[in-house]
Write a protein that holds these residues in place. Structure first.
Motif, short mmCIF file in Angstrom:
data_model
loop_
_atom_site.label_atom_id
_atom_site.label_comp_id
_atom_site.label_asym_id
_atom_site.label_seq_id
_atom_site.Cartn_x
_atom_site.Cartn_y
_atom_site.Cartn_z
N SER A 250 -20.86 -1.17 7.18
CA SER A 250 -20.41 -0.09 8.08
C SER A 250 -20.80 1.31 7.64
N GLY A 251 -21.23 1.48 6.41
CA GLY A 251 -21.64 2.80 5.94
C GLY A 251 -20.46 3.65 5.49
N PRO A 252 -20.75 4.86 5.02
CA PRO A 252 -19.70 5.72 4.47
C PRO A 252 -18.81 6.30 5.57
N ILE A 253 -17.66 6.75 5.15
CA ILE A 253 -16.74 7.41 6.07
C ILE A 253 -17.42 8.67 6.63
N PHE A 254 -17.04 9.10 7.84
CA PHE A 254 -17.63 10.30 8.42
C PHE A 254 -17.61 11.42 7.37
N PRO A 255 -18.72 12.10 7.15
CA PRO A 255 -18.76 13.13 6.12
C PRO A 255 -17.78 14.27 6.38
N GLU A 256 -17.57 14.62 7.63
CA GLU A 256 -16.63 15.71 7.93
C GLU A 256 -15.18 15.31 7.63
N LEU A 257 -14.87 14.03 7.75
CA LEU A 257 -13.53 13.55 7.41
C LEU A 257 -13.35 13.56 5.89
N GLN A 258 -14.35 13.07 5.17
CA GLN A 258 -14.27 13.10 3.71
C GLN A 258 -14.21 14.53 3.19
N ALA A 259 -14.89 15.46 3.87
CA ALA A 259 -14.89 16.86 3.43
C ALA A 259 -13.50 17.49 3.52
N MET B 262 -3.06 7.59 8.77
CA MET B 262 -4.05 6.64 8.27
C MET B 262 -5.27 6.68 9.18
N PHE B 263 -6.40 6.96 8.57
CA PHE B 263 -7.69 6.97 9.27
C PHE B 263 -8.40 5.67 8.95
N ILE B 264 -8.74 4.92 10.01
CA ILE B 264 -9.26 3.57 9.83
C ILE B 264 -10.70 3.48 10.32
N ASP B 265 -11.61 3.27 9.39
CA ASP B 265 -12.99 2.88 9.68
C ASP B 265 -13.76 3.88 10.54
N HIS B 266 -13.58 5.15 10.27
CA HIS B 266 -14.41 6.17 10.93
C HIS B 266 -15.75 6.20 10.17
N GLN B 267 -16.61 5.26 10.56
CA GLN B 267 -17.87 4.99 9.86
C GLN B 267 -19.01 4.86 10.87
N LEU C 60 -9.82 12.38 -1.95
CA LEU C 60 -9.17 11.16 -1.49
C LEU C 60 -10.22 10.08 -1.29
N LYS C 61 -10.17 9.05 -2.12
CA LYS C 61 -11.16 7.97 -2.05
C LYS C 61 -10.73 6.96 -0.98
N PRO C 62 -11.61 6.65 -0.03
CA PRO C 62 -11.25 5.64 0.96
C PRO C 62 -10.99 4.29 0.30
N ILE C 63 -10.02 3.57 0.83
CA ILE C 63 -9.75 2.21 0.38
C ILE C 63 -10.68 1.29 1.18
N ASP C 64 -11.63 0.70 0.51
CA ASP C 64 -12.58 -0.18 1.18
C ASP C 64 -12.04 -1.60 1.16
N ARG C 65 -12.31 -2.35 2.21
CA ARG C 65 -11.77 -3.70 2.33
C ARG C 65 -12.74 -4.55 3.12
N THR C 66 -12.42 -5.84 3.23
CA THR C 66 -13.23 -6.75 4.03
C THR C 66 -12.47 -7.26 5.25
N LEU D 84 -7.25 7.06 3.79
CA LEU D 84 -8.54 6.80 4.42
C LEU D 84 -8.92 5.37 4.13
N THR D 85 -9.37 4.63 5.13
CA THR D 85 -9.82 3.27 4.89
C THR D 85 -11.21 3.07 5.48
N THR D 86 -11.96 2.19 4.84
CA THR D 86 -13.26 1.77 5.35
C THR D 86 -13.32 0.25 5.30
N VAL D 87 -14.25 -0.29 6.07
CA VAL D 87 -14.48 -1.73 6.02
C VAL D 87 -15.93 -1.95 5.62
N SER D 88 -16.13 -2.70 4.55
CA SER D 88 -17.47 -3.07 4.07
C SER D 88 -18.42 -1.88 4.07
#
Length: 197
Positions: free
Chosen positions: A50-59, A1-6, A64-70, A41-45
């Motif tokens: 916080s902006g998008p997940i690191f582009p190299e991680l998404q690549a 699980m990758f958390i908030d690499h933003q 795989l769509k990050p699960i965005d949360r608050t 993959l997870t992101t916060v706001s």
């Protein structure tokens, strides 16, 4: 699980160099993909703070769509825990920004739920050395096991005579493992590709 690499989370990193965290996160992601480890993959706001997940991680995981949360603790988001529990595994490996909030919280929650938890300390980082170090200590005291991204990949490989993922592991190491990777380039050049054997 990758958390908030933003980006917003990386801007405040002080415990690690941002370039190193990005490199280590990408190396970790490539290792997980090579060994077909179920990945979240997870992101916060992402859209408001916080902006998008690191582009190299998404690549590495383009589909795989990050699960965005608050929530600060990803474990408190039902979408995240439903996905985790859907895999039916009892071990979980996590890396995240920041170590002292969005990593330590789900690590402790996963331990409470009975998971065997590993965290990748060099693909994570905090707002200060002390913040990162105290979070690492807290996770270890609670029973989580620390690793580095390279240690994780090499534990997955386990035996150099196993050729199943050999080339992928060597390629990932060459690109992301600093001096070790450069040594593999050198060995391949000087001795005809005998890396790791």
């Amino acid at each position: 699980m990758f958390i908030d690499h933003q980006p917003q989370m990386a801007f405040a990193l002080k415990s690690h160099d941002v370039d190193s965290v990005r490199n280590n996160t990408e190396g970790l992601a490539k290792a997980a993909k090579a060994f077909k480890v179920p990945t979240i993959l997870t992101t916060v706001s992402a859209k408001t703070f916080s902006g998008p997940i690191f582009p190299e991680l998404q690549a590495v995981f383009p589909d795989l769509k990050p699960i965005d949360r608050t929530t600060m603790n990803p474990w408190e988001d039902k979408n995240v825990t439903d996905k985790i529990n859907s895999y039916g595994k009892k071990k979980i490996v996590m890396a995240g920004l920041w170590t002292e909030v969005c990593l330590v919280d789900p690590v402790l929650s996963a331990l409470d739920q009975g998971f065997e938890v590993y965290f990748i300390s060099d693909a994570s980082g905090g707002v200060s050395d002390e913040a990162h170090d105290m979070a690492v200590e807290r996770m270890i005291q609670a029973g989580a096991k620390p690793m580095t991204w390279l240690q994780y990949m090499l534990e997955l490989q386990r035996d150099w005579k196993d050729q199943t993922h050999y080339k992928e592991v060597i390629d990932i190491a060459k690109e992301h493992a600093g001096g070790y990777g450069l040594g593999l380039v050198y060995a391949g050049s000087m001795f005809g590709g005998g890396e790791g054997k």
